[in-house]
Design a protein around this motif. Structure first.
Motif, PDB file in Angstrom:
ATOM      1  N   THR A  53     -20.162   2.578  -0.864  1.00  0.00           N
ATOM      2  CA  THR A  53     -20.570   2.139   0.466  1.00  0.00           C
ATOM      3  C   THR A  53     -22.003   3.366   0.487  1.00  0.00           C
ATOM      4  O   THR A  53     -23.069   2.993   0.947  1.00  0.00           O
ATOM      5  CB  THR A  53     -19.719   2.841   1.413  1.00  0.00           C
ATOM      6  N   ASP A  91      -3.897   3.817  -1.200  1.00  0.00           N
ATOM      7  CA  ASP A  91      -5.200   3.897  -0.111  1.00  0.00           C
ATOM      8  C   ASP A  91      -6.037   5.283  -0.503  1.00  0.00           C
ATOM      9  O   ASP A  91      -7.310   4.977  -0.511  1.00  0.00           O
ATOM     10  CB  ASP A  91      -4.271   4.191   1.039  1.00  0.00           C
ATOM     11  N   THR A  92      -5.761   6.263  -1.125  1.00  0.00           N
ATOM     12  CA  THR A  92      -6.570   7.137  -1.402  1.00  0.00           C
ATOM     13  C   THR A  92      -7.475   6.752  -2.499  1.00  0.00           C
ATOM     14  O   THR A  92      -8.971   7.231  -2.370  1.00  0.00           O
ATOM     15  CB  THR A  92      -5.777   8.471  -1.783  1.00  0.00           C
ATOM     16  N   SER A  97     -14.123   2.915  -2.496  1.00  0.00           N
ATOM     17  CA  SER A  97     -15.116   2.190  -1.640  1.00  0.00           C
ATOM     18  C   SER A  97     -15.968   2.992  -0.867  1.00  0.00           C
ATOM     19  O   SER A  97     -17.200   2.596  -0.513  1.00  0.00           O
ATOM     20  CB  SER A  97     -14.195   1.692  -0.408  1.00  0.00           C
ATOM     21  N   SER A  98     -15.790   4.217  -0.769  1.00  0.00           N
ATOM     22  CA  SER A  98     -16.843   5.146  -0.037  1.00  0.00           C
ATOM     23  C   SER A  98     -17.946   5.507  -1.030  1.00  0.00           C
ATOM     24  O   SER A  98     -19.134   5.439  -0.493  1.00  0.00           O
ATOM     25  CB  SER A  98     -16.060   6.638   0.266  1.00  0.00           C
ATOM     26  N   TYR A  99     -17.630   5.484  -2.395  1.00  0.00           N
ATOM     27  CA  TYR A  99     -18.592   5.791  -3.266  1.00  0.00           C
ATOM     28  C   TYR A  99     -19.728   4.337  -3.416  1.00  0.00           C
ATOM     29  O   TYR A  99     -21.058   4.438  -3.315  1.00  0.00           O
ATOM     30  CB  TYR A  99     -18.297   6.136  -4.627  1.00  0.00           C
ATOM     31  N   SER A 115      -8.220   2.187  -8.338  1.00  0.00           N
ATOM     32  CA  SER A 115      -8.029   1.017  -7.286  1.00  0.00           C
ATOM     33  C   SER A 115      -7.812  -0.164  -8.001  1.00  0.00           C
ATOM     34  O   SER A 115      -7.109  -1.192  -7.648  1.00  0.00           O
ATOM     35  CB  SER A 115      -9.082   1.148  -6.326  1.00  0.00           C
ATOM     36  N   ASP A 165      -8.596   3.800  -3.013  1.00  0.00           N
ATOM     37  CA  ASP A 165      -9.435   2.718  -2.762  1.00  0.00           C
ATOM     38  C   ASP A 165     -10.195   3.402  -1.531  1.00  0.00           C
ATOM     39  O   ASP A 165     -11.535   2.935  -1.811  1.00  0.00           O
ATOM     40  CB  ASP A 165      -8.395   2.038  -1.647  1.00  0.00           C
ATOM     41  N   ARG A 166     -10.041   4.259  -0.773  1.00  0.00           N
ATOM     42  CA  ARG A 166     -11.019   5.157  -0.129  1.00  0.00           C
ATOM     43  C   ARG A 166     -12.171   6.015  -0.874  1.00  0.00           C
ATOM     44  O   ARG A 166     -13.167   5.908  -0.629  1.00  0.00           O
ATOM     45  CB  ARG A 166     -10.430   5.789   0.959  1.00  0.00           C
ATOM     46  N   ILE A 167     -11.633   6.444  -1.960  1.00  0.00           N
ATOM     47  CA  ILE A 167     -12.605   7.294  -2.765  1.00  0.00           C
ATOM     48  C   ILE A 167     -13.659   6.274  -3.412  1.00  0.00           C
ATOM     49  O   ILE A 167     -14.582   6.380  -3.384  1.00  0.00           O
ATOM     50  CB  ILE A 167     -11.859   8.002  -3.874  1.00  0.00           C
ATOM     51  N   HIS A 175       0.883  -1.096  -0.031  1.00  0.00           N
ATOM     52  CA  HIS A 175      -0.039  -0.075   0.064  1.00  0.00           C
ATOM     53  C   HIS A 175       0.806   1.265   0.043  1.00  0.00           C
ATOM     54  O   HIS A 175       1.827   1.375   0.677  1.00  0.00           O
ATOM     55  CB  HIS A 175      -0.876  -0.095   1.070  1.00  0.00           C
ATOM     56  N   GLY A 223     -11.938   6.802  -8.288  1.00  0.00           N
ATOM     57  CA  GLY A 223     -11.374   5.855  -7.388  1.00  0.00           C
ATOM     58  C   GLY A 223     -11.513   4.158  -7.828  1.00  0.00           C
ATOM     59  O   GLY A 223     -10.587   3.607  -7.333  1.00  0.00           O
TER      60      GLY A 223
END
Length: 482
Positions: free
Chosen positions: A68, A57-58, A64-66, A237, A60-62, A52, A233
């Motif tokens: 979610t 990681d940024t 995965s947040s969408y 990712s 992935d977070r973008i 990572h 994202g």
């Protein structure tokens, strides 16, 4: 047939550059390209599926947040959409006939898709051409007919499930809350049918449900508006996690899947559209925004509001029927996940393990695909359908592990095809039943399909208000009166 009332709007004075930049399709494509580029940069900086970096990681977070955000709205959307769709049948003439025709065409298109998948599997033989280094592994979930039938029995009103795991090293128990989508569908269907049977006494409940559905859809429109950010994202990712090298060992399999998806989307569907006397160009221009979002989100349920919107607003399907057929299709109409993919994947597994399939087993693939589509339940869960097919054929379930590495890449194309089919069938049925608004179907495609509605209150505004506050043509859609 629903009638259309187009509101008067201010002329669109934007230049060509601004029109392009505000185009939903352009934004998605730009996000795809940018996500791939940034993903490759992350890989060059040392990021991978196991290593990572801040950039990976940024991304992935973008992404995965969408996802979610989409998933957060899934349960209330499914419940209210199905209850409302069943109740809307009371407003449609020949409701039983329309429902039967819809299910029939779901089966017809699934049969065509699975037949194409079987032919491609036999001709391309992806399992015999698989590269080295593939590892078998037990699937994290297994679909069987018995489990499918048991899964239809609701454990509670919300279909709520709690899964716990114990970490022996850390001596920690972790729990996660989830929802059994099949059970939510069953509960919603029962409530909708009961509301219909209750008659006038259920009118307040149905009005509340339809109002709640509109609110949930409005929230989803906001989520859809930021889809380009989520696309950036998710794609970035995916490049980091799976990379292009993962495709090499499964290149023939991935190629067979995408060839099958392309044949159904760009050959079979246009033939069906043309044979029903409709314009192929108008079909694709109408459905394409939903196909794009399905490709990115990898969820038919997450794309449901937009699919229903383009089916009604762009393709001219009456609102009462569209609000029944599209939610039903989002949970059971899966030409990508439940027809082409399990057919080719099952043949791949058989070829990889050196197992010869007989005619009966090929017929079983067809039957499972046509009948068992509901096992996917509109989520990103084609693995359930694959394990259902493998267990029915008696093939090793460990073969699922061979394909997991590139499943997210394949799932994009599968979901895009699912969404296209979920809009196609209601259009075909509406045309055959003489209720399709062909003027709306053939109208120019102006505006974003998920733009804000002009509801009854807005429609009642003065002409001055409509003129002064009118948004550009690309930001508003025609109001449809049912």
């Amino acid at each position: 047939m629903s009638s259309t009332a187009r509101a008067q709007k201010a002329p669109d004075t934007r230049g060509p550059v601004r029109k392009l930049l505000t185009s939903f399709g352009f934004q998605i494509l730009a996000s795809l390209v940018l996500g791939i580029a940034v993903g490759l940069i992350a890989v060059s900086l040392g990021a991978s599926g196991t290593e990572h970096t801040v950039l990976s990681d940024t991304l992935d977070r973008i992404g995965s947040s969408y996802v979610t955000l989409l998933r957060a709205a899934v349960v209330p959307l499914i419940f209210t959409a199905i209850v409302a769709s069943i109740s809307n049948l009371r407003r449609v003439q020949n409701a039983a006939r329309l429902a039967g025709q819809t299910l029939l065409w779901f089966a017809i298109t699934a049969f065509i898709a699975v037949s194409i998948g079987i032919v491609l599997g036999l001709v391309i033989q992806p399992g015999a051409k698989a590269g080295e280094g593939l590892e078998t592994g037990a699937p994290y979930t297994v679909g069987t007919w018995w489990n499918f039938l048991l899964g239809l029995i609701p454990q509670n009103f919300l279909g709520l499930t709690v899964n716990s795991s114990f970490d022996a090293d850390a001596q920690i128990v972790t729990s996660g809350v989830g929802f059994n989508i099949l059970q939510v569908i069953v509960v919603a269907a029962v409530v909708g049918i009961a509301a219909l049977k209750a008659g006038k006494r259920a009118e307040p409940f149905l009005a509340f449900t339809e109002s709640l559905l509109k609110i949930i859809q409005r929230v989803l429109w906001w989520i859809i508006r930021i889809a380009p950010i989520g696309t950036f994202g998710l794609i970035g990712s995916a490049v980091v996690k799976y990379g292009w090298d993962k495709l090499t060992s499964l290149a023939w399999f991935a190629g067979a899947i995408y060839i099958g998806l392309a044949l159904v989307l760009f050959v079979v569907y246009p033939i069906l559209v043309k044979t029903h006397g409709l314009s192929i160009k108008q079909y694709f221009s109408g459905v394409w925004p939903a196909v794009q979002l399905g490709f990115v989100s990898r969820s038919s349920i997450g794309t449901l509001p937009l699919t229903e919107r383009v089916t009604e607003r762009n393709l001219g399907v009456p609102g009462g029927y569209a609000s029944f057929a599209v939610p039903l299709g989002a949970t059971t109409k899966m030409d990508g996940c439940a027809a082409i993919y399990p057919a080719i994947a099952a043949i791949f597994v058989a070829q990889f393990f050196g197992i010869d399939l007989n005619l009966v087993q090929y017929l079983l693939i067809v039957i499972v695909s046509v009948v068992g589509s509901a096992a996917t339940a509109g989520t990103t869960g084609a693995i359930v359908m694959l394990t259902l097919t493998l267990s029915t054929l008696g093939l090793p379930l460990e073969g699922v592990g061979l394909l997991l590495a590139i499943d997210p890449i394949l799932d994009m194309g599968r979901t895009a095809l699912n969404v296209a089919g979920q809009a196609l069938v209601p259009t075909i049925v509406a045309k055959r039943e003489g209720i399709l608004d062909e003027e709306l179907y053939n109208a120019p495609r102006n505006g974003l399909p998920f733009a804000e509605d002009l509801d009854d209150t807005d429609a009642g505004n003065t002409d001055a208000e409509q003129t002064d506050t009118a948004e550009p043509e690309s930001d508003k859609e025609p109001a449809v009166a049912h």
